[in-house]
Design a protein around this motif. Structure first.
Motif, PDB file in Angstrom:
ATOM      1  N   ASN A 187       0.830  -1.207   0.000  1.00  0.00           N
ATOM      2  CA  ASN A 187       0.000   0.000   0.000  1.00  0.00           C
ATOM      3  C   ASN A 187       0.864   1.257   0.000  1.00  0.00           C
ATOM      4  OD1 ASN A 187      -2.682   1.029  -0.059  1.00  0.00           O
ATOM      5  ND2 ASN A 187      -2.512   1.624   2.090  1.00  0.00           N
ATOM      6  N   SER A 209       3.060   4.517  -1.556  1.00  0.00           N
ATOM      7  CA  SER A 209       2.815   5.572  -2.535  1.00  0.00           C
ATOM      8  C   SER A 209       3.969   5.609  -3.534  1.00  0.00           C
ATOM      9  CB  SER A 209       2.690   6.935  -1.845  1.00  0.00           C
ATOM     10  OG  SER A 209       1.516   6.993  -1.064  1.00  0.00           O
ATOM     11  N   LYS A 234      -1.921  13.101  -4.541  1.00  0.00           N
ATOM     12  CA  LYS A 234      -2.200  11.777  -5.078  1.00  0.00           C
ATOM     13  C   LYS A 234      -3.345  11.840  -6.080  1.00  0.00           C
ATOM     14  CE  LYS A 234      -0.616   9.071  -1.111  1.00  0.00           C
ATOM     15  NZ  LYS A 234      -1.020   8.168  -0.012  1.00  0.00           N
ATOM     16  N   THR A 235      -3.143  11.173  -7.202  1.00  0.00           N
ATOM     17  CA  THR A 235      -4.194  11.039  -8.209  1.00  0.00           C
ATOM     18  C   THR A 235      -4.336   9.552  -8.519  1.00  0.00           C
ATOM     19  OG1 THR A 235      -2.569  11.395  -9.977  1.00  0.00           O
ATOM     20  CG2 THR A 235      -3.751  13.329  -9.168  1.00  0.00           C
ATOM     21  N   HIS A 236      -4.808   9.245  -9.701  1.00  0.00           N
ATOM     22  CA  HIS A 236      -4.923   7.853 -10.116  1.00  0.00           C
ATOM     23  C   HIS A 236      -3.891   7.564 -11.196  1.00  0.00           C
ATOM     24  CE1 HIS A 236      -8.529   7.255  -7.763  1.00  0.00           C
ATOM     25  NE2 HIS A 236      -9.043   8.356  -8.284  1.00  0.00           N
ATOM     26  N   ARG A 237      -3.439   6.337 -11.243  1.00  0.00           N
ATOM     27  CA  ARG A 237      -2.462   5.956 -12.261  1.00  0.00           C
ATOM     28  C   ARG A 237      -3.054   6.179 -13.656  1.00  0.00           C
ATOM     29  NH1 ARG A 237      -3.651   2.091 -15.419  1.00  0.00           N
ATOM     30  NH2 ARG A 237      -5.300   0.614 -14.866  1.00  0.00           N
ATOM     31  N   GLU A 243      -3.376   0.456  -6.744  1.00  0.00           N
ATOM     32  CA  GLU A 243      -4.129   0.672  -7.979  1.00  0.00           C
ATOM     33  C   GLU A 243      -3.631  -0.232  -9.105  1.00  0.00           C
ATOM     34  OE1 GLU A 243      -4.609   4.584  -9.404  1.00  0.00           O
ATOM     35  OE2 GLU A 243      -5.806   5.234  -7.697  1.00  0.00           O
ATOM     36  N   PHE A 246       0.590   8.085  -7.068  1.00  0.00           N
ATOM     37  CA  PHE A 246      -0.572   7.227  -6.843  1.00  0.00           C
ATOM     38  C   PHE A 246      -0.200   6.099  -5.890  1.00  0.00           C
ATOM     39  CE2 PHE A 246       1.602   5.675 -10.617  1.00  0.00           C
ATOM     40  CZ  PHE A 246       1.696   4.310 -10.395  1.00  0.00           C
TER      41      PHE A 246
END
Length: 224
Positions: free
Chosen positions: A74, A76, A146-149, A93, A89
């Motif tokens: 988990n 980053s 943080k965003t999404h991959r 993910e 991210f």
């Protein structure tokens, strides 16, 4: 030479060495390619090495591995490109894959861009970004939201012809020391604390003064 110990094929190069004490089921190898593809595999999949190695990723003809990290499930992840883009991210993910899978998109690249590095981001650390002309900066990890991959990310440093493209990144704190290596064989050593921490969307400052025909090719950190 290391290549003689692991039986590399002709033209193949060692890209990363990852120290591992044990192969726990809840730890992973996380890799990124120059084309922004990421992949997560169980560390335990590598617990039975072979003399000539084992395949751990399928690559396109114009693609190479850029970096590999051991992760905890988990963590980053921050990936940075040659043109100064960065994406942040959570590794979860990216689903766990088999060794022969190709991977999935971690960052969307412009046509002339490539990935130059990846770090496992920890709160309290800073991200050092250095360009080929010796410019760079440190920025708090928290400045990279943080965003999404799979997105294009945000600006990590503004690049141009005078400052050059990004060549290396490191996650550092004040106690680290840094060694900068140049193309003509110069080595510059300094404390990370000597580099001012500034905002994310900036050009940075001159960190290493180079001769006119020289450039930075890599940077390593020394942990106290």
């Amino acid at each position: 030479a290391i290549v003689n110990l692991i039986g590399c094929s002709s033209g193949e190069k060692v890209k990363a060495i990852v120290p591992v004490k044990s192969f726990e089921e809840d730890r992973f190898l996380f890799l990124v390619t120059t084309k922004g593809i990421v992949k997560r595999m169980k560390l335990s999949d590598f617990s039975h090495p072979r003399k000539n190695g084992i395949i751990y990723s399928r690559l396109d003809d114009d693609e190479t591995i850029e970096d590999v990290k051991v992760t905890g499930g988990n963590d980053s992840i921050i990936i940075v490109t040659r043109k100064g883009q960065a994406i942040h991210f959570v590794e979860s993910e990216v689903r766990v894959m088999g060794r022969t899978a190709h991977g999935i998109r971690g960052i969307r690249l412009d046509k002339d861009d490539l990935v130059v590095g990846m770090v496992v981001a920890k709160r309290g650390d800073t991200l050092l970004v250095i360009t080929e002309k010796g410019f760079g900066k440190r920025t708090d990890i928290d400045a990279y939201r943080k965003t999404h991959r799979g997105g294009k990310g945000v600006i990590a440093i503004k690049t141009n012809e005078n400052r050059g493209n990004v060549v290396a990144i490191k996650d550092v704190h004040d106690n680290h020391e840094l060694i900068f290596v140049t193309r003509i064989g110069q080595v510059v050593r300094m404390k990370a604390s000597e580099i001012k921490t500034i905002g994310r969307n900036t050009q940075g400052v001159r960190i290493v003064r180079l001769k006119e025909d020289d450039s930075i090719i890599d940077v390593e950190k020394i942990t106290p």
